[in-house]
Design a protein around this motif. Structure first.
Motif, mmCIF file in Angstrom:
data_model
loop_
_atom_site.group_PDB
_atom_site.id
_atom_site.type_symbol
_atom_site.label_atom_id
_atom_site.label_comp_id
_atom_site.label_asym_id
_atom_site.label_seq_id
_atom_site.Cartn_x
_atom_site.Cartn_y
_atom_site.Cartn_z
ATOM 1 N N LYS A 105 -0.238 11.755 -10.356
ATOM 2 C CA LYS A 105 0.841 10.776 -10.211
ATOM 3 C C LYS A 105 0.656 9.924 -8.959
ATOM 4 N N ASN A 106 -0.207 10.384 -8.045
ATOM 5 C CA ASN A 106 -0.544 9.559 -6.883
ATOM 6 C C ASN A 106 -1.494 8.445 -7.310
ATOM 7 N N GLN A 107 -1.332 7.283 -6.745
ATOM 8 C CA GLN A 107 -2.210 6.158 -7.027
ATOM 9 C C GLN A 107 -3.086 5.896 -5.803
ATOM 10 N N ILE A 108 -4.387 5.891 -6.013
ATOM 11 C CA ILE A 108 -5.314 5.690 -4.898
ATOM 12 C C ILE A 108 -5.603 4.200 -4.772
ATOM 13 N N PHE A 109 -4.836 3.519 -3.962
ATOM 14 C CA PHE A 109 -5.083 2.121 -3.649
ATOM 15 C C PHE A 109 -6.063 2.039 -2.473
ATOM 16 N N ARG A 110 -6.682 0.904 -2.321
ATOM 17 C CA ARG A 110 -7.464 0.653 -1.116
ATOM 18 C C ARG A 110 -6.472 0.254 -0.022
ATOM 19 N N SER A 111 -6.361 1.083 0.993
ATOM 20 C CA SER A 111 -5.370 0.832 2.041
ATOM 21 C C SER A 111 -6.025 0.199 3.259
ATOM 22 N N LEU B 279 5.928 4.401 -1.317
ATOM 23 C CA LEU B 279 6.330 5.625 -2.009
ATOM 24 C C LEU B 279 6.029 5.551 -3.499
ATOM 25 N N SER B 280 5.991 4.344 -4.042
ATOM 26 C CA SER B 280 5.694 4.203 -5.467
ATOM 27 C C SER B 280 4.289 4.678 -5.803
ATOM 28 N N GLN B 281 3.412 4.748 -4.795
ATOM 29 C CA GLN B 281 2.029 5.200 -5.008
ATOM 30 C C GLN B 281 1.856 6.694 -4.712
ATOM 31 N N THR B 282 2.896 7.339 -4.231
ATOM 32 C CA THR B 282 2.759 8.740 -3.801
ATOM 33 C C THR B 282 3.715 9.654 -4.564
ATOM 34 N N ARG B 283 3.959 9.346 -5.822
ATOM 35 C CA ARG B 283 4.917 10.134 -6.599
ATOM 36 C C ARG B 283 4.447 11.578 -6.767
ATOM 37 N N GLY B 284 3.143 11.779 -6.851
ATOM 38 C CA GLY B 284 2.631 13.142 -6.953
ATOM 39 C C GLY B 284 2.960 13.951 -5.711
ATOM 40 N N TYR B 285 2.710 13.354 -4.548
ATOM 41 C CA TYR B 285 3.073 14.029 -3.307
ATOM 42 C C TYR B 285 4.572 14.328 -3.269
#
Length: 975
Positions: free
Chosen positions: A83-89, A554-560
């Motif tokens: 559920k986490n999204q790995i964006f280029r940060s 937070l929308s990219q870290t739903r798994g966490y």
């Protein structure tokens, strides 16, 4: 923050051969029966009835999900992680993606030989990680240009806070204000403010360029480069600060110091920062190894640990922890810091990153990043954007002008790229080691807002390909006055292991010097060295957990978030509390956060005069240190002859300080290894005088499933996940110290300004990252998921059984100092060795060193009672291993008996000369009054496998008199 617990009841049948619990718990059912017979008991339940007071026993099973198999738990956690999204940060703010060299990933981070070792208090059997930490210190000293460095701290923000308190402690100008540049990272500013408030320190956040020094300050904090990437020359500011008697701390990007003048060369007194970008995954904020460097004149005030160089009994160079860096046990409420830990495993990784790449390699990485940043800036300028700041390293701030921030962010989301938002008119972009040409092209396309690029990207790209490292066609954006000219990483260790073959062999040599759980049990009291299962460790290196920036949306870290919520709910159920904060990233931080929550609660009720903290004299040394850091006055409470809190003394002092009473700090079971029967009365006494009860959760391994601190009167409890909940000690760190609180304290749990969390009434951030060391939380999630409520409860019972079995086997040889009302101990016991000093001139250290010859790490030495050892076997050790350790201790007692009878010389014997190295044994000149076999092979199991201590007994006093905390020249090792 948890507010409820899952209601699914565990259906695990402990004893099933296919359950994880049977693999986590060491003794078999038949062995458990044999151990109970020795104790004269018929069942584990009978043992618990005689050990834990009935008044605090829970009456129902833990309401936790059904125990899962290793395969199922991994599959379920993988689904959550997905559920986490790995964006280029490209957010920056002190966190950068990086490349962990595979040889380091496999052979350190994923290697139990490195991650199951304990803190190097027994230095003779910790020479491998001590050498790696010495490399770390040397790396920091040379990159920062300062004289000494410690073996790492928790994160950059808390390191900056430690620098503030050091400056406050040594300042002679009596000022109460600390200046912090507005160009520091926002999370650092917040943690410094949190730390300053209870100490009465005023934090002045302002512009360093126009600060007039018209208000007395004792110190200042500057960011280098600044949080928006700008490189400032701080020399004038530092000169002015020194004129008014203030110390200056520079928070410096460690990689930038390969190109920039180091802080020590332009006058800084302290340098702090994060070494995360030296090969340590982002991990949603941690764990990472911060660094702390300063001048040698402040060596006695440096927080945490320092590895120092000394020599062993044969004159050979040897390493150990220097200057009594665990100062809390000596100074207690006078300690300047409560930090008794380091981020050893992560510091080892960072040091080996430097060893692997060397000075030239790291400078090449830094140069490439800088030139890519330079190239990025040139392209954005051609797109019509303004870059604020003429000088930068890897971060630029882009002025959007008339462009829409919303459109920029929407275009970035399409590209799965995260940018930093400063305000409606500007964004930040930070590049790193993983950045590629394609990344630049994607960023340019974002800022082009759908239009064609007005330049030929291939021409820019061609510049990169024409020359590696230095691009002469583009102007450098580092001022000449701040270009680094001094050398660094010149020691041979940073110049001879650049091939994988050589590094692999070096890592293996260091690993072989250390004793870890891969060798034998480590029976340290209060430290809970239990199994860290492979299934628990596997998720730590999943990209879904490791490649997430701590400030990603937070929308990219739903798994966490799902994992956090479940873990918080499980911990709340286990402890009986209403809410949990996962932010504190060490046990000491949990202590501090818990007391701050109590303080904030009192202030919220208009009772900020409550400033007295009652602490038993047996408490861990960090307790009084934490209390003082929270602005509380420590009042010690006596203990009785059995090691329990003297309830009469508690009553008297609670009444005496009734109007000012803020809290009682209590460890349960007690620091002396017993369940105090009057714990409920103790809590009620404190409550009756308006105080709150903080319970130190160091001994939670004796409570899980059997009693809950929230039920018997505690208001807040910190949990050492690196003890009870299976996060490995990593050779001395990482740890995690979340706190659980009752409902009335929940509104005051830590908040965070960068990622909005917690209540407005919260105490503010205590760690740099919102959820602390997030990437190791999957370990505890896996442990609880695989054990289930019944498995956890069985583990607690067996932990208590193992301790009582060992106490019973050893009590005829070494008196057990404290026992409960029915003659049993909790999960650990104290063996009294004090009489041996009089009868045979044998010190507790002699026994600790002799145990090395038998292949064991010593129990906890001389704490909480001088001249004793505290033994904690945990539930993971088999009966065979318990017996092996007991046999060793009994054999050592027989060796002591020969001294007592005069058969053996009191000064020249196997204990006084321990440990015995292979080098000692193979010398031609063997003139000792005992055989080589007796020295090195005193037990039969050693013929099958022998661990050899790499050095003889270390001379600690010599090391303190001749303080050295960086690598010696290689010639020193050849003498």
């Amino acid at each position: 923050m948890a507010t409820s617990s899952p209601s699914t009841k565990s259906s695990l049948q402990v004893g099933q051969t296919d359950s994880f619990a049977t693999r986590h718990i060491g003794p078999s059912p038949e062995e458990i029966k044999q151990m109970l017979e020795l104790l004269g008991l018929s069942s584990l339940d009978e043992l618990i009835e005689k050990t834990i007071p009935q008044a605090i026993r829970i009456s129902r099973p833990l309401q936790l999900p059904t125990a899962q198999s290793e395969y199922t738990a991994l599959a379920n956690l993988k689904e959550i992680a997905s559920k986490n999204q790995i964006f280029r940060s490209f957010i920056g703010m002190g966190y950068s993606d990086c490349i962990t060299p595979p040889v380091i990933l496999r052979n350190i981070l994923e290697n139990p030989g490195w991650y199951t070792a304990y803190t190097p208090y027994q230095a003779e059997i910790a020479q491998g990680r001590l050498e790696a930490l010495l490399n770390f210190q040397t790396m920091i000293i040379e990159l920062t240009g300062l004289e000494i460095a410690n073996a790492s701290l928790l994160d950059e923000a808390t390191a900056a806070a430690e620098a503030m308190t050091l400056s406050y402690g040594v300042s002679k100008n009596k000022a109460k204000a600390f200046f912090v540049s507005q160009d520091c990272h926002p999370q650092t500013i917040e943690v410094v403010q949190t730390r300053a408030y209870p100490l009465g320190i005023e934090v002045i956040v302002g512009n360093h360029e126009n600060f007039a020094f018209d208000q007395p300050i004792f110190g200042a904090l500057l960011q280098y480069p600044a949080t928006d990437g700008t490189i400032y020359d701080y020399r004038k500011f530092i000169e002015q600060a020194h004129k008014v008697g203030a110390l200056v701390t520079v928070a410096a990007d460690i990689l930038s110091l390969t190109l920039l003048t180091p802080p020590g060369e332009f006058g800084a007194d302290i340098a702090v920062g994060n070494t995360q970008r030296f090969g340590v995954p982002l991990g949603y904020g941690g764990p990472h190894a911060a660094y702390f460097a300063t001048k040698e004149e402040f060596k006695r005030q440096v927080p945490g640990r320092i590895v120092g160089v000394s020599k062993d009994a044969n004159g050979k160079p040897a390493l150990r922890l220097a200057l009594q860096t665990r100062e809390q046990h000596i100074r207690r409420e006078k300690a300047t810091s409560n930090i008794c830990t380091a981020q050893v495993l992560l510091a080892v990784i960072a040091s080996m990153y430097a060893v692997y790449h060397g000075a030239a390699g790291i400078k090449r990485i830094a140069g490439n990043i800088h030139q890519l940043t330079n190239l990025l800036a040139e392209g954005l300028k051609q797109l019509g954007y303004k870059i604020t700041g003429e000088y930068f390293f890897d971060t630029i701030r882009v002025d959007l002008g008339s462009r829409s921030l919303t459109e920029i962010l929407q275009a970035a989301e399409v590209q799965q790229i995260n940018l930093r938002v400063f305000d409606d008119k500007s964004v930040g972009i930070s590049l790193d080691e993983t950045t590629t040409i394609k990344d630049l092209q994607d960023i340019w396309q974002i800022f082009a807002l759908g239009e064609d690029l007005p330049f030929n990207a291939a021409e820019f790209v061609g510049v990169i390909h024409e020359c590696v490292g230095v691009i002469h066609e583009l102007p450098l954006h580092i001022p000449n006055s701040l270009t680094r000219n001094s050398n660094y990483l010149t020691h041979p260790v940073f110049n001879q292991y650049h091939s994988e073959t050589e590094l692999l062999r070096y890592l293996h040599r260091l690993q072989a010097k250390d004793l870890s759980l891969t060798t034998s049990m480590i029976p340290l009291g209060s430290c809970t060295m239990k199994l860290n299962s492979t299934a628990e460790m596997i998720p730590v290196t999943w990209a879904e957990f490791g490649k997430i920036h701590p400030f990603a949306p937070l929308s990219q870290t739903r798994g966490y978030q799902v994992m956090f919520q479940q873990l918080e709910e499980w911990l709340a159920e286990i402890t009986g509390f209403a809410a949990v904060s996962l932010q504190p990233n060490a046990g000491s931080q949990g202590e501090y956060a818990g007391l701050l929550v109590i303080r904030e609660y009192h202030e919220n009720r208009g009772e900020n005069h409550r400033n007295v903290c009652l602490i038993p004299q047996s408490a861990h040394g960090t307790n009084p240190a934490s209390a003082v850091m929270c602005g509380l006055k420590v009042v010690p409470i006596n203990c009785d002859e059995q090691g329990n809190i003297d309830v009469a003394d508690l009553k008297n002092k609670a009444e005496k300080h009734s109007k000012e009473l803020a809290a009682l700090m209590v460890t349960y079971p007690s620091t002396h290894g017993v369940f105090e029967s009057e714990i409920k009365d103790i809590c009620e006494i404190v409550h009756s005088h308006g105080g709150q009860v903080y319970m130190d959760g160091a001994n939670m391994n004796a409570q899980v499933g059997l009693c809950r601190p929230g039920d018997f009167g505690a208001d807040v409890c910190h949990l050492n996940l690196h003890k009870t909940f299976c996060i490995p000690h990593g050779g001395g760190g990482p740890g995690m110290g979340p706190i659980a609180v009752s409902s009335h304290l929940a509104p005051f749990l830590p908040s965070h300004s960068v990622v909005k969390m917690g209540e407005q009434t919260g105490i503010g951030a205590v760690s740099a990252a919102p959820w602390g060391s997030s990437s190791i939380l999957p370990i505890s999630w896996m442990y609880i998921a695989m054990m289930g409520g019944e498995g956890l409860t069985e583990a607690t019972k067996v932990a208590i059984l193992n301790a009582n079995y060992m106490a019973r086997r050893l009590q005829d040889y070494y008196p057990v100092l404290y026992k409960g009302n029915n003659g049993f101990v909790a999960h650990e016991c104290i063996l009294d060795l004090r009489s041996l000093k009089k009868s045979a001139a044998i010190e507790v250290d002699d026994i600790a060193k002799r145990l090395m010859d038998y292949g064991f790490h010593a129990p906890t030495v001389s704490w909480p009672v001088a001249g004793t050892v505290m033994v904690e076997p945990t539930e993971s050790e088999s009966k065979a291993e318990l017996d092996r350790f007991c046999d060793a201790m009994i054999a050592i007692r027989q060796e002591i008996a020969e001294i007592e009878t005069g058969k053996v010389d009191a000064e020249n014997n196997v204990l006084k000369n321990a440990p015995h190295t292979a080098e000692t044994l193979i010398t031609d000149d063997w003139n000792r009054p005992y055989s080589r076999t007796q020295a090195a092979y005193p037990a039969p199991w050693l013929k099958e496998y022998k661990y050899w201590p790499p050095v003889s007994r270390i001379d600690n006093a010599f090391g303190d008199r001749n303080f050295v905390c960086s690598c010696l020249p290689m010639s020193a090792y050849n003498e």
